[in-house]
Design a protein around this motif. Structure first.
Motif, short mmCIF file in Angstrom:
data_model
loop_
_atom_site.label_atom_id
_atom_site.label_comp_id
_atom_site.label_asym_id
_atom_site.label_seq_id
_atom_site.Cartn_x
_atom_site.Cartn_y
_atom_site.Cartn_z
N MET A 1 -2.18 -3.46 5.33
CA MET A 1 -2.18 -2.09 4.78
C MET A 1 -2.05 -1.07 5.90
SD MET A 1 -5.18 -0.02 2.72
CE MET A 1 -4.94 -0.87 1.15
N ILE A 2 -1.29 0.00 5.63
CA ILE A 2 -1.17 1.11 6.56
C ILE A 2 -1.99 2.27 5.99
CG2 ILE A 2 0.40 2.86 7.48
CD1 ILE A 2 1.52 -0.73 6.80
N GLU A 3 -2.88 2.82 6.81
CA GLU A 3 -3.74 3.91 6.38
C GLU A 3 -3.56 5.11 7.30
OE1 GLU A 3 -7.84 2.55 4.95
OE2 GLU A 3 -7.24 0.96 6.35
N VAL A 4 -3.32 6.26 6.72
CA VAL A 4 -3.28 7.52 7.45
C VAL A 4 -4.54 8.29 7.06
CG1 VAL A 4 -2.03 9.69 7.81
CG2 VAL A 4 -0.76 7.55 7.50
N GLN A 5 -5.37 8.60 8.04
CA GLN A 5 -6.69 9.18 7.77
C GLN A 5 -6.83 10.56 8.41
OE1 GLN A 5 -9.33 6.21 9.42
NE2 GLN A 5 -9.27 4.94 7.57
N SER A 21 -4.01 12.44 4.37
CA SER A 21 -4.53 11.09 4.18
C SER A 21 -3.76 10.40 3.06
CB SER A 21 -6.03 11.11 3.82
OG SER A 21 -6.81 11.61 4.88
N PHE A 22 -3.38 9.15 3.28
CA PHE A 22 -2.77 8.31 2.25
C PHE A 22 -2.68 6.89 2.80
CE2 PHE A 22 0.69 9.82 4.87
CZ PHE A 22 1.54 8.74 5.00
N SER A 23 -2.32 5.96 1.96
CA SER A 23 -2.13 4.58 2.40
C SER A 23 -0.90 4.01 1.72
CB SER A 23 -3.36 3.73 2.07
OG SER A 23 -3.55 3.65 0.68
N GLU A 25 1.16 -0.03 1.14
CA GLU A 25 1.12 -1.47 1.31
C GLU A 25 2.48 -1.98 1.76
OE1 GLU A 25 -1.50 -3.35 0.95
OE2 GLU A 25 -2.91 -2.13 -0.22
N VAL A 58 -4.20 6.71 12.46
CA VAL A 58 -3.27 5.86 11.72
C VAL A 58 -3.66 4.42 12.02
CG1 VAL A 58 -0.87 5.18 11.36
CG2 VAL A 58 -1.42 7.57 11.90
N ASP A 61 -3.31 -2.56 9.41
CA ASP A 61 -4.22 -3.70 9.20
C ASP A 61 -5.54 -3.50 9.93
OD1 ASP A 61 -2.35 -4.94 7.60
OD2 ASP A 61 -1.52 -6.16 9.21
N GLY A 62 -6.04 -2.26 9.88
CA GLY A 62 -7.35 -1.95 10.43
C GLY A 62 -7.38 -1.57 11.89
#
Length: 256
Positions: A1-5, A21-23, A25, A58, A61-62
């Motif tokens: 998963m790609i997460e923008v925080q 913020s968004f994510s 897959e 950003v 995968d964590g």
């Protein structure tokens, strides 16, 4: 998963991105939409570390991309810019450059095989020995997509990949971009101006307004109300053969 925080970016004292913020897959294609100046290209450049965000993270995968070396990042993220800077490079060498993050001393048999496969994936294998400046704009875009595929990333970023293409090449390029997401299992984030191209080929939509996320979601997020708020344009969203389409509404100005 790609997460923008909570990603933020400013030019001096002028904020461009505000706590975005968004994510997404792997295997899905997400369109970034909004007016000029909304922060779309800045968002992509911050994710790819071409620009350093003022705050936020950003994660792939964590793992924060800020903790990756340039080579590690290049193994995870590919970037397709609006313009091609490889005019005097052969098509095959341009695609092989996508393997550079994976090379040690030079290209291996695996690197050559991956580059060949990427060329076949975009239908450009017969042009491998031509130079980039001998190709049409649409053909060059296909080669840049092949280079990004050869990179074998988890995340592919594209900044207005259809902006200078004719309608046929726009559709072919977006079909290839969707193919990258669905068949190569890559998370694809594409900045695009054409709402109808986005609706036809993308899975989810991220509306930016004044540097912040105004709305996001699937096709249900592309509403007349959101289009009016983000673009200042009246429009209806109608279905044609099961495909939603944005129909702008313009007021007629009667001549006196």
């Amino acid at each position: 998963m790609i997460e923008v925080q909570n990603l933020s970016f400013s030019y001096g004292s002028r904020p461009i991105l505000r706590n975005v913020s968004f994510s997404l897959e792997r295997g899905e294609c997400v369109a970034v939409l909004g007016n000029n100046g909304a922060g779309k290209s800045t968002l992509v450049s911050c994710i790819s570390r071409l620009r350093k965000p003022s705050s936020g993270n950003v994660l792939i995968d964590g793992t924060p991309v800020s903790q990756m070396t340039r080579n590690e990042l290049a193994q995870q993220v590919s970037y397709v810019a609006q313009k091609n800077e490889l005019a005097h490079t052969t098509v095959f060498d341009a695609v092989l450059l996508g393997r550079k993050p994976h090379m040690k001393w030079g290209p291996s048999a695996v690197d050559y095989d991956v580059a060949e496969h990427a060329l076949r994936a975009v239908g450009m294998e017969d042009c491998r020995l031509r130079y980039m400046n001998q190709l049409s704009g649409g053909e060059q875009q296909k080669v840049m997509l092949a280079r990004a595929i050869a990179q074998e990333p988890k995340l592919m970023l594209l900044d207005e990949p259809t902006s200078s293409l004719d309608p046929r090449n726009q559709y072919e390029s977006m079909e290839l971009i969707r193919h990258c997401a669905h068949d190569h299992h890559i998370a694809v984030l594409v900045v695009i101006h054409d709402l109808n191209l986005a609706l036809r080929f993308c899975d989810r939509f991220l509306f930016l307004k004044d540097g912040a996320v105004f709305a996001s979601g699937g096709q249900e997020a592309v509403t007349s109300e959101n289009i009016q708020a983000v673009y200042g344009m009246e429009a209806t969203v109608e279905q044609f053969d099961g495909i939603p389409m944005v129909i702008p509404r313009f007021q007629r100005h009667e001549s006196s």
